[in-house]
Design a protein around this motif. Structure first.
Motif, PDB file in Angstrom:
ATOM      1  N   SER A  96       0.831  -1.202   0.000  1.00 20.57           N
ATOM      2  CA  SER A  96       0.000   0.000   0.000  1.00 20.57           C
ATOM      3  C   SER A  96       0.865   1.252   0.000  1.00 20.57           C
ATOM      4  O   SER A  96       1.932   1.295   0.625  1.00 20.57           O
ATOM      5  CB  SER A  96      -0.910   0.014   1.235  1.00 20.57           C
ATOM      6  N   SER A  99     -14.798  -1.513   4.169  1.00 22.62           N
ATOM      7  CA  SER A  99     -14.775  -0.358   3.283  1.00 22.62           C
ATOM      8  C   SER A  99     -16.189  -0.048   2.807  1.00 22.62           C
ATOM      9  O   SER A  99     -17.069  -0.915   2.792  1.00 22.62           O
ATOM     10  CB  SER A  99     -13.868  -0.622   2.085  1.00 22.62           C
ATOM     11  N   HIS A 155     -14.077  -4.561   0.131  1.00 19.14           N
ATOM     12  CA  HIS A 155     -12.792  -4.690   0.810  1.00 19.14           C
ATOM     13  C   HIS A 155     -12.939  -4.589   2.330  1.00 19.14           C
ATOM     14  O   HIS A 155     -13.822  -3.888   2.841  1.00 19.14           O
ATOM     15  CB  HIS A 155     -11.810  -3.623   0.314  1.00 19.14           C
ATOM     16  N   ALA A 198     -10.274  -4.302   5.899  1.00 15.75           N
ATOM     17  CA  ALA A 198      -8.920  -4.102   6.433  1.00 15.75           C
ATOM     18  C   ALA A 198      -8.831  -4.745   7.805  1.00 15.75           C
ATOM     19  O   ALA A 198      -9.772  -4.674   8.601  1.00 15.75           O
ATOM     20  CB  ALA A 198      -8.583  -2.618   6.525  1.00 15.75           C
ATOM     21  N   PHE A 204      -5.272  -5.796   3.546  1.00 19.36           N
ATOM     22  CA  PHE A 204      -6.501  -5.463   2.834  1.00 19.36           C
ATOM     23  C   PHE A 204      -6.989  -6.730   2.130  1.00 19.36           C
ATOM     24  O   PHE A 204      -6.226  -7.370   1.396  1.00 19.36           O
ATOM     25  CB  PHE A 204      -6.259  -4.356   1.798  1.00 19.36           C
ATOM     26  N   CYS A 263      -8.065   0.645  13.400  1.00 13.53           N
ATOM     27  CA  CYS A 263      -8.070   1.142  12.018  1.00 13.53           C
ATOM     28  C   CYS A 263      -9.489   1.506  11.603  1.00 13.53           C
ATOM     29  O   CYS A 263     -10.465   0.999  12.158  1.00 13.53           O
ATOM     30  CB  CYS A 263      -7.468   0.119  11.050  1.00 13.53           C
ATOM     31  N   PHE A 316     -11.661   3.106   7.805  1.00 16.45           N
ATOM     32  CA  PHE A 316     -11.662   3.664   6.459  1.00 16.45           C
ATOM     33  C   PHE A 316     -12.222   5.080   6.481  1.00 16.45           C
ATOM     34  O   PHE A 316     -13.117   5.402   7.282  1.00 16.45           O
ATOM     35  CB  PHE A 316     -12.531   2.812   5.523  1.00 16.45           C
ATOM     36  N   SER A 371     -11.253   5.760   0.387  1.00 14.18           N
ATOM     37  CA  SER A 371     -10.002   5.872  -0.360  1.00 14.18           C
ATOM     38  C   SER A 371      -8.763   5.796   0.524  1.00 14.18           C
ATOM     39  O   SER A 371      -7.657   5.577   0.034  1.00 14.18           O
ATOM     40  CB  SER A 371      -9.974   7.184  -1.151  1.00 14.18           C
ATOM     41  N   LEU A 414      -7.113   4.461   4.491  1.00 14.71           N
ATOM     42  CA  LEU A 414      -7.242   3.754   5.761  1.00 14.71           C
ATOM     43  C   LEU A 414      -6.362   4.445   6.789  1.00 14.71           C
ATOM     44  O   LEU A 414      -5.186   4.735   6.529  1.00 14.71           O
ATOM     45  CB  LEU A 414      -6.809   2.294   5.631  1.00 14.71           C
ATOM     46  N   TRP A 465      -2.871   5.095   4.647  1.00 15.68           N
ATOM     47  CA  TRP A 465      -2.491   4.429   3.389  1.00 15.68           C
ATOM     48  C   TRP A 465      -3.613   4.554   2.370  1.00 15.68           C
ATOM     49  O   TRP A 465      -4.791   4.639   2.731  1.00 15.68           O
ATOM     50  CB  TRP A 465      -2.226   2.943   3.619  1.00 15.68           C
ATOM     51  N   THR A 521      -6.007   2.927  -0.194  1.00 15.85           N
ATOM     52  CA  THR A 521      -6.658   1.622  -0.184  1.00 15.85           C
ATOM     53  C   THR A 521      -6.752   1.053  -1.594  1.00 15.85           C
ATOM     54  O   THR A 521      -6.606   1.779  -2.581  1.00 15.85           O
ATOM     55  CB  THR A 521      -8.068   1.737   0.413  1.00 15.85           C
TER      56      THR A 521
END
Length: 421
Positions: free
Chosen positions: A16, A320, A325, A327, A337, A357, A359, A364, A366, A378, A380
């Motif tokens: 990522s 997400s 997705h 994480a 991911f 964590c 999103f 877009s 994380l 990061w 995603t």
């Protein structure tokens, strides 16, 4: 022991791209504990980002300006650096349309954060609103903070002012979640083994206590339609609650260790849970079936080994907003991911001492918090969802699994709509 299945070449997995980082300032006093960033959160409208810096401090930053700072100054953004500091909001609460930075002293160690947004008063569950101290308008944005002493403090995001102080838990408030329907119904999860339901439009009145956990409650999450709540905790506990009747729907069995995080998919058809047993399970919350297992240790550990100190404790999981997705964050110094139709990570990122964590609102970015109070960001995985997936999400938003199974359509289509293929 390995972090990926034998058929997966770790070197071929995409790394990522780092977006930026917010580094916590030096500790205000000499203590080894209390610096942990237990929670990060994005406002529902994407206007703000909040995280617990440790030592009872919460920082609120306008998310769009934070991204601009990353572009202008590189990935690092040291939060006590005056050169990168964002303008703060005036104490008079003006200029609500222009988000500004706030630093909030909560008075005790912060374990949980949650944003809540309101709806017009005519849609409120509260009847006699004229008798209450606070009149929440359509543009109201609140931040709830759960503290080490069992208190919950409610703040006005636009002004940084304290609005309510909720006192009823007897232990650490480990997690907070607002109902997504804008009702400002708040649920808190605590080490006192209870969940409590609060109505912030009724001066923070405590409406209900949900009992059933025999040990600490670590996390809770609303379904997108606010009708269901998932709570997870120690002793392998995963509970589902009916939030119209405030009754338990079922207990999900499958994990071999404490379950510490949970999150619903955007259509409410899937539930992700993360456990110290090295696994993330994807459930059908409507019938309790396990649909997918995301392992973080290979070969998969036996139940006895998974239930102990296995060095792969999964700390956090987040869905997400594309519904494709997930994480996860584990003790093997890696963020993963996943795609819901693959049993191996599609993208990874290095992270030491990660705890949580989340999103961003558009999916877009994380954000992940660490033991030292810092946050790392990061990019995603980006993928245009197929028309089939978008249609499936549209159907599942309004139709539970039981109703899907009664549709007069081919069996393969039923399996697809039920996330069985």
């Amino acid at each position: 022991m390995a972090s990926f299945p034998p058929r997966v070449n770790e070197k071929e997995i995409v790394r990522s791209r780092t977006i930026g980082e917010l580094l916590a300032p030096a500790a205000p006093f000499d203590k080894k504990c209390g610096r942990e960033n237990w929670t990060v959160a994005f406002a529902p409208d994407g206007s703000y980002f909040a995280w617990s810096q440790g030592h009872r401090t919460v920082k609120l930053v306008p998310w769009s300006q934070c991204l601009q700072n990353f572009l202008l100054h590189g990935t690092k953004n040291v939060t006590n650096s005056s050169s990168l500091r964002l303008p703060r909001q005036n104490s008079d609460g003006g200029q609500k349309n222009k988000p500004r930075e706030h630093i909030i002293d909560c008075g005790d160690i912060v374990w949980s954060l949650a944003f809540g947004s309101s709806v017009p008063e005519k849609q409120s569950r509260c009847v006699n609103i004229e008798w209450h101290r606070f009149r929440f308008g359509q543009d109201q944005l609140l931040l709830a903070t759960g503290l080490n002493n069992g208190r919950i403090k409610i703040w006005d995001v636009y002004t940084g002012k304290l609005l309510l102080n909720l006192v009823d838990h007897t232990e650490v408030v480990r997690d907070l979640t607002f109902a997504p329907d804008g009702s400002l119904i708040l649920v808190s999860a605590s080490r006192d083994k209870t969940l409590r339901v609060w109505d912030l439009k009724d001066d923070g009145n405590m409406m209900k206590v949900l009992r059933g956990h025999q040990n600490w409650v670590y996390s809770c999450a609303f379904s997108p339609d606010s009708s269901m709540l998932c709570s997870v905790g120690a002793s392998k506990a995963v509970f589902l609650w009916n939030m119209d009747k405030y009754t338990m729907i079922r207990k999900l069995e499958g994990h071999h260790h404490d379950v510490v995080a949970c999150d619903f998919s955007p259509d409410g058809a899937l539930l992700a849970t993360a456990s110290y047993d090295t696994r993330v399970y994807i459930w059908d919350p409507h019938d309790g079936d396990i649909l997918m297992e995301f392992g973080h240790l290979f070969p998969p550990p036996t139940p006895i080994f998974a239930g102990g100190a296995n060095d792969r404790w999964v700390r956090s999981v987040s869905f997400s907003h594309d519904g494709l997705h997930i994480a996860s964050l584990a003790d093997d110094k890696m963020v993963r991911f996943w795609r819901i139709d693959e049993d191996y990570p599609v993208q990874v990122a290095p992270l030491s001492n990660g705890l949580c964590c989340a999103f961003s609102t558009d999916g877009s970015v994380l954000a992940a918090g660490t033991h030292d109070g810092s946050v790392y960001f990061w990019a995603t995985p980006r993928q245009v969802p197929s028309l089939q997936h978008l249609c499936r999400m549209s159907i599942r938003r309004v139709m539970p699994t039981q109703e899907v199974r009664e549709l007069p359509v081919p069996s393969k289509l039923l399996e697809f709509l039920s996330y069985r293929i």
